[in-house]
Write a protein that holds these residues in place. Structure first.
Motif, short mmCIF file in Angstrom:
data_model
loop_
_atom_site.label_atom_id
_atom_site.label_comp_id
_atom_site.label_asym_id
_atom_site.label_seq_id
_atom_site.Cartn_x
_atom_site.Cartn_y
_atom_site.Cartn_z
N ILE A 17 34.16 44.71 45.04
CA ILE A 17 35.42 42.52 45.38
C ILE A 17 35.17 43.07 46.70
CG2 ILE A 17 36.99 42.15 45.38
CD1 ILE A 17 38.22 44.15 43.16
N GLN A 52 33.85 37.05 42.08
CA GLN A 52 34.04 38.71 42.62
C GLN A 52 34.74 38.58 44.35
OE1 GLN A 52 34.65 40.88 40.57
NE2 GLN A 52 34.37 39.72 39.26
N GLN A 96 42.36 35.93 37.19
CA GLN A 96 42.91 36.78 37.09
C GLN A 96 43.42 37.20 37.81
OE1 GLN A 96 40.93 39.70 34.72
NE2 GLN A 96 42.28 41.48 34.94
N TYR A 97 42.28 36.90 39.11
CA TYR A 97 42.75 37.67 40.80
C TYR A 97 43.85 37.77 41.09
CZ TYR A 97 38.38 40.85 40.92
OH TYR A 97 37.69 40.84 40.67
N LEU A 137 44.60 44.55 43.32
CA LEU A 137 43.39 45.08 42.73
C LEU A 137 42.35 45.92 42.92
CD1 LEU A 137 41.82 41.33 44.00
CD2 LEU A 137 43.48 41.57 41.97
N THR A 138 43.22 47.19 43.81
CA THR A 138 42.48 48.50 43.92
C THR A 138 43.41 49.65 43.30
OG1 THR A 138 42.81 48.87 46.44
CG2 THR A 138 40.62 47.62 45.84
N GLN A 192 46.96 38.41 39.43
CA GLN A 192 47.41 39.63 39.87
C GLN A 192 48.12 39.56 41.17
OE1 GLN A 192 43.32 41.31 38.28
NE2 GLN A 192 44.51 43.05 38.58
N MET A 193 47.51 39.30 42.37
CA MET A 193 47.94 38.71 43.91
C MET A 193 49.55 38.45 43.51
SD MET A 193 44.47 37.78 45.64
CE MET A 193 45.61 37.68 47.42
N ASN A 221 38.24 33.38 40.55
CA ASN A 221 39.11 33.71 39.65
C ASN A 221 40.55 34.07 39.23
OD1 ASN A 221 39.66 36.31 38.53
ND2 ASN A 221 37.21 37.21 38.83
N MET A 272 36.36 47.95 46.94
CA MET A 272 36.40 46.51 48.15
C MET A 272 35.16 46.41 48.64
SD MET A 272 40.02 45.05 48.49
CE MET A 272 40.02 44.27 46.62
N ALA A 328 45.69 41.52 48.60
CA ALA A 328 44.71 41.68 47.88
C ALA A 328 44.65 43.32 47.48
CB ALA A 328 43.20 41.37 48.22
#
Length: 395
Positions: A197, A227, A254-255, A107-108, A258-259, A252, A165, A103
């Protein structure tokens, strides 16, 4: 009682037992450090693993989402936490730390600031720093022997450090705090104000000692659930860490994507071992009574240990509300951490101290002790600890 049986764990490929001598430089060290239990897993789990082993083929394992494991997890969370989730929103990793690291990377960006509370679980620091992110430490403070948030400092650090985060440990390792609903909401509201997040590590959430109650952050503050990513595993609860299975949940989409993309980019599918899926099913569907008995045994161990330590030394044992890890304040000794580590090793007990939890000398002097072991073993370990502390009292 099955938990009273001493389990021989030397020469079993156990990092806790077979790796302790190299860490503590003592051949006969009694390891009470790393967080796994000296108890056999529930009978239903052992049976499921044996049945799988007897098939004699240990090939690649199917992805969990294509099995009935997601529904088993959803049923468990509903039963244990009164938390209704959508099983299609689950993701999987080999361990909670693997998931957290995934994550962070997904996400960052490199250089982003990530905040967590101290004393911290050491792998939080390594997960952040190895990903080339900036770790911001937010110290908890003690009030009447109980660890609490400093809300003003927490929000100030988020603002001044431009935090992207936050990692929450719920319940908290190593202090054993079970955060209240009010605390969880305040944590989320501060993060919401600054669009931070939240990664919530809830790996110890089934190990709540009698009299206390855990709640998932995403459940108690659904206004910000998109979030929040919650990470869980049966590994601590049922002593399954070696099977490499954890899961995470977020609404989420999208998260999650992305992961998944980040895992693919790293060529890291994180598939479970051949024994993980049947073990998870057996743990969550057939081991409730075993877990209740375990929690009662842990509570008794903690009460006995606290009385022994506090009646023979000036150490203060934090009143843990969860986990099988005790946080012990030995700041009264007025010695260096190195001197403490030397004394503990000389007395043959393997324990973790300040540096493993992001603390320095200015924070005091602390020990974390794993009391998830047979009473006979615990007695020996506590006696060695007491002797080590007493040897330092007049130095």
């Amino acid at each position: 009682m099955e938990f009273d049986q001493v389990q021989p764990r030397k020469n079993t490929y156990s990092i806790k037992w077979d790796g302790a001598a190299a860490v503590y430089h003592h051949k006969e060290v009694l390891p009470m450090w790393i967080a796994d239990m000296d108890f056999q897993s529930p009978p239903a789990v052992v049976k499921a693993i044996c049945e799988q082993a007897q098939r004699g083929i240990y090939g690649y394992v199917t992805e969990p989402q294509t099995t009935r494991v997601p529904q088993v997890i959803a049923d468990w969370l509903q039963k244990q936490n009164d938390w209704q989730i959508n099983r299609h929103f689950l993701g999987y990793s080999a361990g909670v730390v693997n998931g957290l690291s995934l994550a962070i990377r997904a996400l960052t960006q490199e250089g982003d600031a990530i905040i967590t509370q101290t004393p911290l679980y050491g792998h939080f620091q390594s997960a952040v720093e190895s990903s080339k992110r900036r770790l911001v430490t937010n110290p908890l403070h003690q009030h009447n022997g109980r660890y609490e948030f400093d809300w003003q400092l927490f929000e100030q650090q988020i603002q001044t450090k431009q935090v992207k985060m936050a990692i929450l440990c719920n319940p908290h390792n190593p202090t054993g705090r079970v955060w209240t609903i009010a605390e969880l909401k305040q944590f989320a509201q501060i993060c919401e104000r600054h669009q931070v997040i939240i990664l919530s590590d809830d790996i110890h959430s089934d190990l709540i000692l009698p009299g206390y109650h855990y709640q998932p952050l995403a459940k108690v503050y659904p206004e910000y659930q998109d979030q929040i990513i919650t990470f869980k595993s049966p590994s601590k609860t049922f002593n399954l860490a070696g099977l490499q299975f954890a899961y995470y949940y977020t609404t989420n989409k999208q998260y999650r994507q992305q992961m998944t993309q980040q895992a693919a980019y790293a060529c890291d599918p994180d598939l479970p071992t051949a024994f993980a899926l049947p073990a998870v099913i057996a743990a969550y569907e057939q081991s409730d009574e075993w877990l209740l008995d375990l929690l009662c045994y842990l509570k008794d161990n903690l009460q006995w240990m606290t009385a022994q330590i506090e009646t023979t030394t000036a150490a203060k044992v934090t009143r843990s509300e969860a986990t099988y890890l005790s946080w012990i304040d030995v700041s009264y000794l007025r010695v260096s951490e190195k001197a403490l580590q030397t004394a503990l090793a000389d007395h043959g007990v393997g324990l973790q101290t300040n540096e493993d939890f992001g603390l320095s000398a200015k924070d005091g002097l602390f020990i974390r002790l794993n009391f998830a072991t047979a009473r006979k073993t615990l007695e020996e370990g506590v006696n060695r600890l007491i002797e080590a502390l007493q040897s330092l009292e007049h130095k």
